[in-house]
Write an enzyme that holds these catalytic residues in place. Structure first.
Site, PDB file in Angstrom:
ATOM      1  N   CYS A 187       1.424  -1.154  -0.209  1.00 36.62           N
ATOM      2  CA  CYS A 187       0.046  -0.136   0.326  1.00 36.62           C
ATOM      3  C   CYS A 187       0.884   1.034   0.162  1.00 36.62           C
ATOM      4  CB  CYS A 187      -1.219  -0.409   1.437  1.00 36.62           C
ATOM      5  SG  CYS A 187      -2.400   0.499   1.175  1.00 36.62           S
ATOM      6  N   HIS A 246      -4.031  -4.932   0.674  1.00 35.01           N
ATOM      7  CA  HIS A 246      -2.974  -5.534   1.936  1.00 35.01           C
ATOM      8  C   HIS A 246      -2.739  -7.292   2.046  1.00 35.01           C
ATOM      9  CE1 HIS A 246      -2.661  -1.921   3.917  1.00 35.01           C
ATOM     10  NE2 HIS A 246      -3.516  -1.067   3.073  1.00 35.01           N
ATOM     11  N   GLU A 271      -1.643  -9.006   4.096  1.00 36.72           N
ATOM     12  CA  GLU A 271      -1.664  -8.684   5.751  1.00 36.72           C
ATOM     13  C   GLU A 271      -2.994  -9.787   5.946  1.00 36.72           C
ATOM     14  OE1 GLU A 271      -2.595  -4.900   5.772  1.00 36.72           O
ATOM     15  OE2 GLU A 271      -1.353  -6.252   4.838  1.00 36.72           O
TER      16      GLU A 271
END
Length: 255
Positions: A131, A231, A233
């Protein structure tokens, strides 16, 4: 997808050998714990889990402050670098005035991550920008950013309300590292209102959202220097992109 929910110190990827050390950038923020209210190195724990499950050893790299070791000396102690998500990069670093919607600048982190990025590119340290990290990669090389994606004609939502991620499909460029890891397209979680605008020399777009916004970039050449606007994660059941970073670190060590 790589399901690694049971991965631990003894049964994760590359359990039989040395796991690459992956530095992850952080903020320095005020934090409260019990009676204490102090400056702390801050990072969402999802990033730590992401790197660990992908076969790396996570190490936090907060802005070190004046008089600290230069970025190249720090990078000499890790095998790969993750530029984590966060606030907007200060527009003044690419010669623009901040948009009214821009976040308050985090000057210490901007300076530290730009220095780390340039040192990683100079030294061939595998790098993944997430990002904000994709935007740092572009700015470090001389690119510019779209400061408010909703201003673009036909742009769709790349985030919903505060703290609410958007989900959309990105299409990758054949032959790119992102395409090698994820295939022709992938459904991703994103939360951004800025994006790469002008690509600097040596950096190419390797993934786009359905509305044309650049969602992935990578540096030309054999090294691993990739940025994605989404993202990974947030989807810890899909480790393919970060596994690619860890594998690049292993291959770099073998050379």
């Amino acid at each position: 997808m790589s399901g690694c929910d049971d991965a631990g110190p003894d049964n994760g990827p590359d359990a039989g050998g040395r796991r690459p050390v992956v530095g992850i950038t952080t903020y320095v923020e005020r934090a409260r714990q019990g009676v204490w209210d102090v400056a702390a190195a801050y990072l969402q724990y999802d990033y730590v889990q992401l790197v660990t499950r992908a076969g790396g050893v996570p190490v936090l790299l907060p802005p070190p402050g004046p008089g600290a070791a230069p970025a190249g000396e720090v990078l000499a102690r890790v095998d790969a670098l993750v530029l984590a998500g966060g606030r907007d990069v200060d527009a003044r670093y690419y010669g623009a005035e901040p948009h009214p919607t821009a976040d308050p600048p985090a000057t210490d982190r901007d300076q530290w991550e730009l220095a780390l990025t340039r040192a990683a590119l100079d030294d061939g340290v595998p790098l993944l920008g997430i990002c904000r990290g994709a935007q740092v990669l572009a700015v470090a090389l001389g690119g510019t950013l779209v400061q408010h994606v909703p201003d673009l004609p036909g742009a769709r939502a790349h985030k919903h309300g505060p703290g609410e991620f958007a989900s959309h499909t990105v299409r990758t460029v054949p032959g790119s590292r992102v395409a090698t890891a994820l295939g022709a397209e992938a459904v991703v979680s994103c939360y951004h209102h800025q994006a790469v605008e002008r690509l600097p020399d040596g950096l190419r777009a390797t993934a786009h959202a359905e509305d044309g916004v650049v969602e992935g970039v990578e540096v030309d050449g054999e090294g691993f220097a990739v940025g994605v606007q989404w993202h990974p994660e947030q989807t810890l059941d899909d480790l393919r992109l970060v596994e690619s970073l860890v594998q690049a670190a292993r291959e770099q060590e073998e050379r």
